[in-house]
Design an enzyme around this catalytic site. Structure first.
Site, mmCIF file in Angstrom:
data_model
loop_
_atom_site.group_PDB
_atom_site.id
_atom_site.type_symbol
_atom_site.label_atom_id
_atom_site.label_comp_id
_atom_site.label_asym_id
_atom_site.label_seq_id
_atom_site.Cartn_x
_atom_site.Cartn_y
_atom_site.Cartn_z
ATOM 1 N N SER A 139 0.921 -1.316 0.106
ATOM 2 C CA SER A 139 0.086 0.134 -0.041
ATOM 3 C C SER A 139 0.942 1.188 0.079
ATOM 4 O O SER A 139 1.935 1.138 0.438
ATOM 5 C CB SER A 139 -0.671 0.125 1.153
ATOM 6 N N TYR A 152 -2.645 -1.491 10.544
ATOM 7 C CA TYR A 152 -2.592 -1.808 8.936
ATOM 8 C C TYR A 152 -1.325 -1.238 8.455
ATOM 9 O O TYR A 152 -0.548 -1.967 7.472
ATOM 10 C CB TYR A 152 -3.785 -1.067 8.272
HETATM 11 N N1 NAP Z 1 -8.622 -0.038 -1.550
HETATM 12 C C1 NAP Z 1 -7.620 0.759 -1.091
HETATM 13 O O1 NAP Z 1 -7.548 1.857 -0.661
HETATM 14 C C2 NAP Z 1 -6.105 -0.221 -0.843
HETATM 15 C C3 NAP Z 1 -4.883 0.642 -0.765
HETATM 16 C C4 NAP Z 1 -3.829 -0.055 -0.542
HETATM 17 C C5 NAP Z 1 -3.832 -1.536 -0.613
HETATM 18 N N2 NAP Z 1 -4.998 -2.030 -0.705
HETATM 19 C C6 NAP Z 1 -5.039 -3.486 -0.496
HETATM 20 O O2 NAP Z 1 -5.779 -4.024 -1.463
HETATM 21 C C7 NAP Z 1 -6.175 -5.324 -0.968
HETATM 22 C C8 NAP Z 1 -7.604 -5.707 -1.542
HETATM 23 O O3 NAP Z 1 -8.368 -4.775 -0.646
HETATM 24 P P1 NAP Z 1 -9.833 -4.091 -1.435
HETATM 25 O O4 NAP Z 1 -9.369 -2.503 -1.237
HETATM 26 O O5 NAP Z 1 -9.998 -4.661 -2.717
HETATM 27 O O6 NAP Z 1 -10.800 -4.370 -0.046
HETATM 28 P P2 NAP Z 1 -12.084 -5.237 -0.271
HETATM 29 O O7 NAP Z 1 -13.196 -4.960 -1.323
HETATM 30 O O8 NAP Z 1 -12.546 -5.264 1.271
HETATM 31 O O9 NAP Z 1 -11.580 -6.623 -0.564
HETATM 32 C C9 NAP Z 1 -10.782 -7.620 0.401
HETATM 33 C C10 NAP Z 1 -10.568 -8.926 -0.032
HETATM 34 O O10 NAP Z 1 -10.046 -9.712 0.790
HETATM 35 C C11 NAP Z 1 -10.671 -10.685 1.153
HETATM 36 N N3 NAP Z 1 -10.132 -11.308 2.480
HETATM 37 C C12 NAP Z 1 -10.239 -10.286 3.541
HETATM 38 N N4 NAP Z 1 -9.976 -11.206 4.791
HETATM 39 C C13 NAP Z 1 -9.821 -12.395 4.157
HETATM 40 C C14 NAP Z 1 -9.410 -13.725 4.718
HETATM 41 N N5 NAP Z 1 -9.320 -14.072 6.367
HETATM 42 N N6 NAP Z 1 -9.413 -14.773 3.935
HETATM 43 C C15 NAP Z 1 -9.738 -14.668 2.865
HETATM 44 N N7 NAP Z 1 -10.301 -13.548 1.867
HETATM 45 C C16 NAP Z 1 -10.150 -12.344 2.683
HETATM 46 C C17 NAP Z 1 -12.132 -10.405 0.878
HETATM 47 O O11 NAP Z 1 -12.901 -11.513 0.883
HETATM 48 P P3 NAP Z 1 -13.884 -12.383 1.866
HETATM 49 O O12 NAP Z 1 -14.700 -11.299 2.655
HETATM 50 O O13 NAP Z 1 -15.022 -12.752 0.968
HETATM 51 O O14 NAP Z 1 -12.972 -13.255 2.450
HETATM 52 C C18 NAP Z 1 -12.114 -9.446 -0.215
HETATM 53 O O15 NAP Z 1 -12.185 -10.337 -1.388
HETATM 54 C C19 NAP Z 1 -5.935 -5.508 0.522
HETATM 55 O O16 NAP Z 1 -4.671 -6.183 0.781
HETATM 56 C C20 NAP Z 1 -5.827 -4.063 0.867
HETATM 57 O O17 NAP Z 1 -4.995 -3.926 2.022
HETATM 58 C C21 NAP Z 1 -6.236 -1.401 -0.790
#
Ligand code: NAP
Length: 254
Positions: A139, A152
Site C-alpha cells: 500500500s 494496517y
Molecule cells: N482500497 C484501497 O485503498 C487499498 C489501498 C492499498 C492497499 N489495498 C489492499 O488491497 C487489497 C484488497 O483490498 P480492497 O481494497 O479490494 O478491499 P475489499 O473490497 O474489502 O477486498 C478485500 C478482499 O480480501 C478478502 N479477505 C479479507 N480477509 C480475508 C480472509 N481472512 N481470507 C480470505 N479472504 C479475505 C475479502 O474476501 P472475503 O471477505 O470474501 O473473504 C475481499 O475479497 C488488500 O490487501 C488491501 O490492503 C487496498
C-alpha cells in the site's frame, strides 16, 4: 509476468481490487481462480463469469490455506501466479488498548501471516514452473502513515520488506516477486471508502495496473501515478509534508 497465458490464483478476490483484477486478467486470456471467505460471492462470480474457477479460503486460518492450496493445485497443476490480495484495514485508537488489541491481532494475522503462509504453501509448486510470479499487495501506507490505522500501516510496511527480501532469495530462480502498491482506491476496505472523493476509482486503478504490467512485465513494484506522492516522499525529501497532507485529508481523523 506476461499479461496473458498464466494460471492465476487470487485469494482475496471476492470484491474490490482483487475481483476487478481477476475479471481483467480473465478478459486478457488468463485462467483465474478467485478465492475468499464469502461463499455466496464465490457462487455468484462463478455463475456470472464462466471459465473463472472459485475456491473458498480463509487466509487467517492456516488449515484453510493448506486445504485451499491442495484444491487449487489439484485442479490447476499449471498454476504459475499467486496474488496475495486478501487484506483488512481497521481504524484504531492506541490510547485505549482494550479497543484495538484484538483488531490489531486480526490485521497482522490476515495481512502479514496470511501472505507468509500462502507463499509457503505454493512456493515449491511455483519453483517447478518454467515462469512464475508471486504478486504481493502492500500500500502507499507502507511508505507514509495514516494516523488512524497504525497496525494496517505496519502490516503493509512488513509486506514491502518481505517482498524485497524474498526477491533476493529467488533472484536466480524462475520465481519473480512483484509488489502491487495501491494508493487509496474506492473499495469497501473501510466504511465510506467506496464513495470517497479522495480515493481513486477502482476501474481506473485496475486499468492502469494492467497497462503497467503489460508495458513492464518485469517490474518489481507496480506503482500507479497516484501512489508516487506517498511512495517517494522520503526520497524526494518532503516526507513530513506528505504525512501532514495525508492526515489532513483523512476522514477518520483519529
Ligand atoms: N482500497 C484501497 O485503498 C487499498 C489501498 C492499498 C492497499 N489495498 C489492499 O488491497 C487489497 C484488497 O483490498 P480492497 O481494497 O479490494 O478491499 P475489499 O473490497 O474489502 O477486498 C478485500 C478482499 O480480501 C478478502 N479477505 C479479507 N480477509 C480475508 C480472509 N481472512 N481470507 C480470505 N479472504 C479475505 C475479502 O474476501 P472475503 O471477505 O470474501 O473473504 C475481499 O475479497 C488488500 O490487501 C488491501 O490492503 C487496498
Amino acid at each position: 509476468m506476461d499479461i496473458s497465458g498464466n494460471t492465476v490464483f487470487i485469494p482475496g478476490s471476492t470484491s474490490g481490487i482483487g475481483l476487478a483484477l481477476a475479471l481483467e486478467l480473465h478478459a486478457k486470456g488468463n485462467t483465474v481462480i478467485v478465492g475468499g471467505r464469502r461463499a455466496e460471492l464465490l457462487e455468484r462470480i462463478a455463475a456470472e463469469h464462466p471459465g473463472i474457477d472459485t475456491v473458498r479460503i480463509d487466509t487467517a486460518d492456516a488449515a484453510s490455506i493448506a486445504s485451499a492450496a491442495e484444491q487449487v493445485l489439484a485442479r490447476h497443476p499449471d498454476l504459475n501466479v499467486l496474488v496475495t490480495m486478501a487484506g483488512i484495514m481497521r481504524v484504531e485508537d492506541w490510547h485505549r488498548p482494550e479497543s484495538f488489541l484484538a483488531s490489531a491481532e486480526e490485521v497482522v494475522t490476515t495481512n502479514v501471516l496470511g501472505p507468509i503462509r500462502l507463499i509457503a504453501a505454493f512456493v515449491e509448486h511455483l519453483r517447478a514452473q518454467p515462469d512464475a510470479t508471486i504478486v504481493t499487495v502492500s500500500s502507499g501506507l507502507a511508505f507514509a502513515p495514516l494516523r488512524a490505522t497504525p497496525s494496517y500501516n505496519a502490516s503493509k510496511a512488513a509486506i514491502h520488506m518481505l517482498s524485497e527480501s524474498i526477491r533476493l532469495q529467488f533472484a536466480d530462480t524462475n520465481v519473480k516477486v512483484m509488489e502491487l502498491e495501491p494508493p487509496s482506491v474506492r473499495t469497501a476496505l473501510l466504511p465510506g471508502q467506496e464513495s470517497s472523493d479522495f480515493a481513486m476509482p477502482l476501474e481506473e486503478f485496475v486499468a492502469e495496473v494492467v497497462e503497467l504490467i503489460e508495458t513492464r512485465p518485469d517490474a518489481r513494484e507496480i506503482q500507479v501515478e497516484r501512489v508516487k506522492f506517498l511512495r517517494y516522499g522520503e526520497a524526494r525529501g518532503d516526507y513530513d509534508q506528505v504525512v501532514a497532507t495525508l492526515n489532513a485529508a483523512d476522514p477518520h481523523g483519529k
